[in-house]
Design a protein around this motif. Structure first.
Motif, PDB file in Angstrom:
ATOM      1  N   GLU A  13      -2.444  35.361  76.946  1.00  0.00           N
ATOM      2  CA  GLU A  13      -3.688  36.035  76.456  1.00  0.00           C
ATOM      3  C   GLU A  13      -2.088  35.631  74.569  1.00  0.00           C
ATOM      4  O   GLU A  13      -2.398  35.155  74.101  1.00  0.00           O
ATOM      5  CB  GLU A  13      -4.251  36.893  75.885  1.00  0.00           C
ATOM      6  CG  GLU A  13      -5.629  36.368  76.971  1.00  0.00           C
ATOM      7  CD  GLU A  13      -6.096  37.287  77.240  1.00  0.00           C
ATOM      8  OE1 GLU A  13      -6.179  38.418  76.184  1.00  0.00           O
ATOM      9  OE2 GLU A  13      -7.498  36.886  77.234  1.00  0.00           O
ATOM     10  N   THR A  14      -1.359  36.220  74.541  1.00  0.00           N
ATOM     11  CA  THR A  14      -0.545  36.983  73.402  1.00  0.00           C
ATOM     12  C   THR A  14       0.472  35.914  73.767  1.00  0.00           C
ATOM     13  O   THR A  14       0.501  34.992  72.427  1.00  0.00           O
ATOM     14  CB  THR A  14       0.115  37.918  73.628  1.00  0.00           C
ATOM     15  OG1 THR A  14      -0.556  38.851  74.637  1.00  0.00           O
ATOM     16  CG2 THR A  14       1.234  38.556  72.875  1.00  0.00           C
ATOM     17  N   GLN A  15       0.322  35.072  74.822  1.00  0.00           N
ATOM     18  CA  GLN A  15       1.612  33.813  74.398  1.00  0.00           C
ATOM     19  C   GLN A  15       0.772  32.395  73.266  1.00  0.00           C
ATOM     20  O   GLN A  15       1.649  31.512  72.406  1.00  0.00           O
ATOM     21  CB  GLN A  15       2.177  33.001  75.708  1.00  0.00           C
ATOM     22  CG  GLN A  15       3.382  34.211  76.719  1.00  0.00           C
ATOM     23  CD  GLN A  15       5.014  34.775  75.370  1.00  0.00           C
ATOM     24  OE1 GLN A  15       5.229  33.617  74.665  1.00  0.00           O
ATOM     25  NE2 GLN A  15       4.814  36.076  75.356  1.00  0.00           N
ATOM     26  N   GLN A  75       0.944  33.115  70.225  1.00  0.00           N
ATOM     27  CA  GLN A  75       2.377  33.187  69.605  1.00  0.00           C
ATOM     28  C   GLN A  75       2.031  31.855  69.113  1.00  0.00           C
ATOM     29  O   GLN A  75       2.650  32.014  68.409  1.00  0.00           O
ATOM     30  CB  GLN A  75       3.200  33.909  69.564  1.00  0.00           C
ATOM     31  CG  GLN A  75       4.507  33.871  69.539  1.00  0.00           C
ATOM     32  CD  GLN A  75       5.670  34.457  70.558  1.00  0.00           C
ATOM     33  OE1 GLN A  75       5.625  34.802  71.188  1.00  0.00           O
ATOM     34  NE2 GLN A  75       6.672  34.794  69.715  1.00  0.00           N
ATOM     35  N   LEU A  93      -2.829  39.803  79.326  1.00  0.00           N
ATOM     36  CA  LEU A  93      -3.257  39.703  78.663  1.00  0.00           C
ATOM     37  C   LEU A  93      -1.900  38.831  78.291  1.00  0.00           C
ATOM     38  O   LEU A  93      -1.115  38.347  77.586  1.00  0.00           O
ATOM     39  CB  LEU A  93      -2.619  41.514  78.248  1.00  0.00           C
ATOM     40  CG  LEU A  93      -1.533  41.936  77.656  1.00  0.00           C
ATOM     41  CD1 LEU A  93      -3.044  41.307  75.969  1.00  0.00           C
ATOM     42  CD2 LEU A  93      -1.876  43.470  77.153  1.00  0.00           C
ATOM     43  N   HIS A  94      -1.128  38.365  78.701  1.00  0.00           N
ATOM     44  CA  HIS A  94       0.552  38.321  78.139  1.00  0.00           C
ATOM     45  C   HIS A  94       0.298  37.059  77.698  1.00  0.00           C
ATOM     46  O   HIS A  94       0.679  36.266  76.903  1.00  0.00           O
ATOM     47  CB  HIS A  94       1.611  37.767  79.812  1.00  0.00           C
ATOM     48  CG  HIS A  94       2.586  37.423  79.719  1.00  0.00           C
ATOM     49  ND1 HIS A  94       3.680  36.932  79.088  1.00  0.00           N
ATOM     50  CD2 HIS A  94       2.919  35.685  80.085  1.00  0.00           C
ATOM     51  CE1 HIS A  94       4.453  36.268  79.431  1.00  0.00           C
ATOM     52  NE2 HIS A  94       4.412  35.378  79.640  1.00  0.00           N
TER      53      HIS A  94
END
Length: 320
Positions: free
Chosen positions: A188-190, A193, A185-186
């Protein structure tokens, strides 16, 4: 692209590693001191490669078999890149970034000098990128047809340095949690962003008023002016001199420069000087006074004041 001019490296198998796992590797090339990290999340991936040493003009190439849209960020150093049919041996320095699509083609990288480099690439599948553009960046709608039809394109970020928010995002990219689900999840979020920040850099900050649109010839002259300023940061020309060099009158130069690059000529020179100073301080080849004088600052206190205003720390504090 002739394979005899560069070492060929196969990267396709790296896309087969389990999702969410950070894969660290050494570059499989003789005479090169380099390593990288790779992580895959469904239809997106991150590749972070670094070369710290190698013979001058050493080059290598690989075939982009996967049809990914790329976001590229030169985090340190510099390198020359050639993308078959799209980019011909262009020098990319620290702070450069782009949005690029050149599927099923050869890519060649070449060392320049002894600086080495670190380049981070974000890879997003065609379907995923089309969805992102349709949902969040309609200003880039013209790229959807190119992605669908696999027509190559590249969009260069208009400024040759990263914004503070982009620098922060790149710096936190590998600070992932331990549990595999949260780690995935980290990342994918990065990725999302970085996509957002890159779109923000590529898209104009405002819609020009009627009559403000720049002609292609004027854009080329303004790009020439910008390049000349980058090459003469220590002793920049006056506006009058720069207008003669690029072939625009001073009014068109000032107005067009602000319209195309979202800052005045003076602000551009000041920002680029300070960014160049920051890079040289981090490289550690010269002391701070030598760097300041080399970039045209005759009074150290002016340099310290401007540096702290831009970066929030003094030149000496950057190394602590």
């Amino acid at each position: 692209m002739e394979s005899s001019t560069a070492h060929s490296v196969a990267f396709n198998d790296i896309f087969l590693i389990p999702q969410g796992e950070v894969h660290e590797y050494s570059l499989p090339m003789p005479g090169i001191d380099g390593a990288g990290k790779f992580v895959r999340c469904d239809d997106m991936a991150i590749a972070d490669g670094k070369v710290t040493a190698g013979p001058p003009a050493f080059s290598w190439q690989h075939y982009n078999e996967q049809a990914f849209v790329e976001l590229n960020f030169v985090i340190a150093g510099q390198l020359c890149q050639t993308h078959e049919g799209l980019i011909d041996r262009q020098l990319f320095r620290q702070g450069y970034s782009n949005l690029l699509f050149n599927p099923r083609s050869w890519e060649k990288n070449e060392l320049t000098g002894e600086l080495g480099f670190r380049n981070l690439g974000i890879y997003i599948s065609q379907e995923k990128m089309i969805g992102l553009i349709n949902n969040y960046a309609p200003e880039l709608q013209h790229l959807v047809t190119k992605i669908e039809k696999e027509i190559p394109f590249v969009m260069h970020a208009p400024t040759p340095h990263f914004s503070p928010r982009l620098r922060q995002a790149l710096g936190q990219l590998w600070e992932s949690p331990v549990p595999q689900g949260l780690r995935r999840l980290h990342f994918e979020t990065q990725i999302l962003q970085l996509f957002y920040l890159q779109c923000e850099a590529l898209l104009p900050s405002r819609t020009p008023h009627p009559g403000e649109a720049l002609r292609t010839a004027d854009k080329e002259r303004l790009q020439q002016a910008r390049q000349y300023l980058l090459e003469h940061l220590a002793f920049p020309p006056t506006l009058g001199e720069l207008s003669r060099i690029c072939g625009l009158n001073e009014f068109k130069l000032k107005k067009g420069f602000r319209l195309l690059f979202n800052q005045s000529v003076f602000a551009f020179v000041n920002n680029e000087r300070l960014e160049a100073a920051r890079q040289q301080i981090l490289q550690g080849d010269h002391n701070i006074s030598e760097i300041a004088y080399g970039l045209g600052y005759t009074h150290p206190q002016h340099f310290h004041r401007a540096f702290k205003k831009k970066f929030g720390t003094t030149p000496g504090g950057l190394l602590k």
